[in-house]
Motif scaffolding. Structure first.
Motif, PDB file in Angstrom:
ATOM      1  N   ILE A   1       0.836  -1.198   0.000  1.00 53.51           N
ATOM      2  CA  ILE A   1       0.000   0.000   0.000  1.00 53.51           C
ATOM      3  C   ILE A   1       0.877   1.256   0.000  1.00 53.51           C
ATOM      4  N   ASP A   2       0.505   2.214  -0.870  1.00 54.19           N
ATOM      5  CA  ASP A   2       1.199   3.496  -0.981  1.00 54.19           C
ATOM      6  C   ASP A   2       2.520   3.455  -1.737  1.00 54.19           C
ATOM      7  N   HIS A   3       2.891   2.322  -2.262  1.00 56.83           N
ATOM      8  CA  HIS A   3       4.143   2.287  -3.021  1.00 56.83           C
ATOM      9  C   HIS A   3       3.979   2.818  -4.444  1.00 56.83           C
ATOM     10  N   GLY A   4       2.720   3.107  -4.818  1.00 54.40           N
ATOM     11  CA  GLY A   4       2.503   3.819  -6.072  1.00 54.40           C
ATOM     12  C   GLY A   4       1.818   3.032  -7.181  1.00 54.40           C
ATOM     13  N   LYS A   5       1.105   1.978  -6.799  1.00 53.31           N
ATOM     14  CA  LYS A   5       0.438   1.150  -7.803  1.00 53.31           C
ATOM     15  C   LYS A   5      -0.545   1.954  -8.653  1.00 53.31           C
ATOM     16  N   SER A   6      -1.419   2.704  -7.996  1.00 52.83           N
ATOM     17  CA  SER A   6      -2.435   3.450  -8.758  1.00 52.83           C
ATOM     18  C   SER A   6      -1.789   4.520  -9.623  1.00 52.83           C
ATOM     19  N   THR A   7      -0.787   5.191  -9.086  1.00 45.37           N
ATOM     20  CA  THR A   7      -0.136   6.257  -9.854  1.00 45.37           C
ATOM     21  C   THR A   7       0.556   5.671 -11.076  1.00 45.37           C
TER      22      THR A   7
ATOM     23  N   GLN B   1      -5.929   8.495  -9.867  1.00 45.97           N
ATOM     24  CA  GLN B   1      -6.217   7.117  -9.496  1.00 45.97           C
ATOM     25  C   GLN B   1      -7.503   6.565 -10.088  1.00 45.97           C
TER      26      GLN B   1
ATOM     27  N   GLY C   1      -7.760   3.116   1.292  1.00 47.84           N
ATOM     28  CA  GLY C   1      -6.446   2.895   0.724  1.00 47.84           C
ATOM     29  C   GLY C   1      -6.215   1.460   0.308  1.00 47.84           C
TER      30      GLY C   1
ATOM     31  N   ASN D   1      10.244   2.211  -7.593  1.00 44.68           N
ATOM     32  CA  ASN D   1       9.471   3.430  -7.872  1.00 44.68           C
ATOM     33  C   ASN D   1       9.913   4.574  -6.956  1.00 44.68           C
ATOM     34  N   LYS D   2       9.490   5.770  -7.307  1.00 49.26           N
ATOM     35  CA  LYS D   2       9.754   6.990  -6.524  1.00 49.26           C
ATOM     36  C   LYS D   2      11.243   7.341  -6.483  1.00 49.26           C
TER      37      LYS D   2
ATOM     38  N   ASP E   1      12.531   9.686  -7.861  1.00 48.17           N
ATOM     39  CA  ASP E   1      12.652  11.150  -7.823  1.00 48.17           C
ATOM     40  C   ASP E   1      12.745  11.677  -6.400  1.00 48.17           C
ATOM     41  N   MET E   2      12.469  10.832  -5.421  1.00 49.10           N
ATOM     42  CA  MET E   2      12.388  11.358  -4.056  1.00 49.10           C
ATOM     43  C   MET E   2      13.745  11.471  -3.389  1.00 49.10           C
TER      44      MET E   2
ATOM     45  N   SER F   1       9.787   6.570 -11.857  1.00 53.43           N
ATOM     46  CA  SER F   1       9.022   7.482 -11.018  1.00 53.43           C
ATOM     47  C   SER F   1       7.635   7.594 -11.625  1.00 53.43           C
ATOM     48  N   ALA F   2       6.673   7.060 -10.907  1.00 53.87           N
ATOM     49  CA  ALA F   2       5.301   7.136 -11.410  1.00 53.87           C
ATOM     50  C   ALA F   2       4.818   8.579 -11.376  1.00 53.87           C
ATOM     51  N   ARG F   3       5.482   9.405 -10.550  1.00 53.51           N
ATOM     52  CA  ARG F   3       5.071  10.809 -10.503  1.00 53.51           C
ATOM     53  C   ARG F   3       5.527  11.550 -11.752  1.00 53.51           C
TER      54      ARG F   3
END
Ligand code: GTP
Length: 597
Positions: free
Chosen positions: A15-21, A41, A53, A132-133, A135-136, A163-165
């Motif tokens: 959860i929150d690792h960016g699946k939906s993004t 999402q 979530g 993922n992520k 960019d952070m 980076s899904a963002r």
């Protein structure tokens, strides 16, 4: 599409690792949806889902991707992320050939990901690891790479960075899906064999079933048969899933699609069932079909007794799109007419309760949940007990069996001690302990289901700072010393507060429940005795002393209209009270059990 140009995959992520993004980016990159259509999402389209979530119901979406001069059809199948829905996860995985293992660069692999990863490996899926992520600020790319290599034994160069963002790495992911995930196998001319992995309810069109075709071709107008339910229907419409349903003439082997047959009730469409043709049926159903059985039972009653009929209509509507929900009428002396409902687990129960309140505007009281026990009478009768009131009296009772589960917990070695204490305290037995990697250990316990139903998951999370995955499977019934504990108010039994509980737990539970009720019951003009009892034996007691409450006292006697208003308000409050013998019980007292720590 030709079968060699199809790829079926899912995304495994904590959860929150960016699946939906990431799903959004894939849809955008392949122009499956335009920027305008892009809402945050898109895959989580239930309001409730977003708040919790978690993806409660899985969905699927199809994209087209051009690569090396060819057009590929990519089917992304979404998977729910909670143990209550583990059967649905297993069917969604069965429909795929590959999975993206998505890991947050700032968090690393979280244990929850691991059990779904193992499920995916069990289904022989090709795993594409993605960090993922990136960019952070706090991205720990090298460390996370090592963790992934440890876990799945891949090469460093197999791991993709994204980076899904920002969209970085998304193209590489699409290429890897085409290049690394094998195309499905299957024969479009063989008899039809399609696996239902999900369904959706549409109030205009009825149930829409989502399936993956393993063999054969499903055409609009075909006469189809659902193998496990044995029912036959006309394929009124078939098609593919984009942002909307897009009708097609046929869906061929390897592909994912939907079918509409005018079915009005979700319970006719079982996840895991096989669709075939009436005229040219397949020899066998796709393996792995299971009847999902409710694991937890509780009563649901209207707050106002006169709303029973309305509640019944709402329950029936809810059942149309929630096949796992079961219910039958129940009568309680304390709460009047209501329903005994069966749920997949506590989360499912919460969801049903919330949907009744939000979508159907019903105020309901939910009673103490319990698992399903089996009781044998002295005459050798076997009784399924889903409700404390069904438990035979001690004089008639020979023995009771309760459901057990095999629990798999994956955690870091430093939490083994806490987990042992927690599980042994829940009547668990350690069956196996085994290191998956030097920093990850798997513990297997056998435990009574009833012990994990209430607060186990929360306790596990707090004992391991969230670093533990948990999964369970039923392993059958075992004999156990289960007793029925009643609550009495001034000698009157409150049936809605009765509980089925292991004898070793009864004393403490009874004491805590009495204490909690003492807090929740208002003082009345006479003393109230709150007692917990097993049969005729009292095991705990609290008293609430009498009080003469003059509600109009603060009005200083003078103002008549204010006095009247206050009295009316009090009457209003009384509506929400239930009369048990001489005692008035507020609605929230029926929830006391859930408030005990
Ligand atoms: P659930 O739906 O709860 O399972 O979460 P999820 O795994 O779908 O994660 P989601 O896509 O909702 O992302 C969680 C949060 O991380 C959101 O606030 C995203 O905006 C953010 N996020 C996702 N991918 C990236 C990324 O690559 N970089 C950064 N900086 N943030 C990201």
């Amino acid at each position: 599409p030709r079968i060699e140009h199809i790829r079926n995959f899912c995304i495994i992520a904590h959860i929150d690792h960016g699946k939906s993004t990431l799903a959004d980016r894939l849809l955008e990159f392949t122009h499956t949806i335009s920027e305008r259509e892009m809402q945050e999402q898109v895959l989580d389209d239930m309001e409730l889902e977003r708040e919790k979530g978690i993806t409660i119901k899985s969905h699927a979406i199809q994209m087209e991707y051009e690569f090396g001069g060819k057009t590929y059809t990519l089917n992304l199948i979404d998977t729910p992320g909670h143990v209550d829905f583990s059967y649905e996860v297993s069917r969604a995985l069965a429909a795929c050939e590959g999975a993206l293992l998505l890991v947050d660069a700032t968090q690393g692999i979280q244990a929850q990901t691991i059990s779904n990863l193992y499920l995916a490996l069990d289904h022989d899926l090709e795993i594409i690891p993605v960090i993922n992520k990136i960019d952070m600020e706090g991205a720990m790319i090298d460390e996370v790479k090592e963790q992934i290599i440890d876990l799945i034994g891949c090469y460093e160069e197999d791991i993709l960075l994204a980076s899904a963002r920002t969209g970085a790495g998304v193209e590489q992911i699409l290429k890897a899906i085409v290049q690394r995930i094998p195309p499905p196998e299957g024969d479009p001319d063989a008899p039809l064999q399609a696996l239902i992995f999900d369904s959706m309810y549409n109030s205009f069109r009825g149930v829409v079933a989502y399936y993956r075709v393993f063999n054969g071709t499903l055409r609009k107008g075909d006469k189809v048969k659902f193998v496990n339910t044995g029912r036959e229907y006309d394929a009124d419409e078939v098609g593919i899933l984009r942002l909307r349903l897009e009708p097609r003439d046929q869906i061929t082997a390897g592909n994912v699609g939907y079918i509409i047959t005018g079915i009005k009730s979700a319970s006719e469409v079982r996840v895991g069932d096989t669709i075939t043709l009436v005229n040219n049926p397949c020899q066998e159903a796709i393996k792995g079909f299971e009847e999902v059985k409710p694991m937890v039972f509780a009563g649901i009653f209207p707050v106002n007794t006169e709303d029973y009929e309305e509640l019944r209509e709402c329950m029936e509507k809810l059942k149309l799109n929630d096949a796992a929900l079961t219910f039958e009428p129940e009568t309680s002396q304390a709460l009047g007419f209501g329903f005994r409902c069966g749920f997949l687990g506590m989360l499912h129960m919460e969801i049903v309760q919330e949907r009744l309140e939000r979508e159907f505007h019903q105020s309901v009281i939910t009673t103490v949940p319990n698992v399903s026990f089996i009781a044998y009478t002295t005459k050798g009768e076997k009784i399924i007990v889903n409700n404390p009131s069904e438990m035979p009296d001690p004089g008639r009772l020979s023995r009771v069996e309760e459901p057990f589960i095999r629990a798999q917990i994956i955690t870091k070695p430093e939490y083994i001690g806490n987990i042992m204490t927690l599980c042994l305290g829940k009547r668990g037995t350690l069956i196996n302990q085994h290191y998956l990697t030097p920093t990850r250990v798997e513990l297997i316990f056998e435990m009574p289901l009833t012990e994990i139903v209430f607060d186990f998951y929360d306790k596990l999370k707090s004992q391991t700072r969230g670093y533990a995955s948990f999964d369970y499977h039923p392993i059958g019934y075992r004999e156990s010393d289960i007793v029925k504990m009643d609550i009495l108010l001034n000698g009157d039994k409150v049936d809605a507060l009765s509980a089925l509980i292991h004898r070793s737990r009864a004393q403490e539970f009874g004491r805590k429940l009495c204490e909690k009720l003492k807090e929740l019951l208002p003082r009345q003009q006479f003393q109230i005795a709150i007692q917990a009892a097993i049969g005729s034996k009292i095991i705990a007691r609290e008293n609430i002393s009498a009080l003469r409450k003059d509600v109009t006292a603060k009005c200083y006697g003078g103002d008549v209209s204010r006095k009247r208003k206050l009295l009316e308000k009090q009457k209003e409050g009384k509506k929400r009270m239930r009369q048990i013998g001489s005692v008035e019980v507020p609605q929230e007292a029926f929830l006391a059990v859930l408030k005990i720590n």
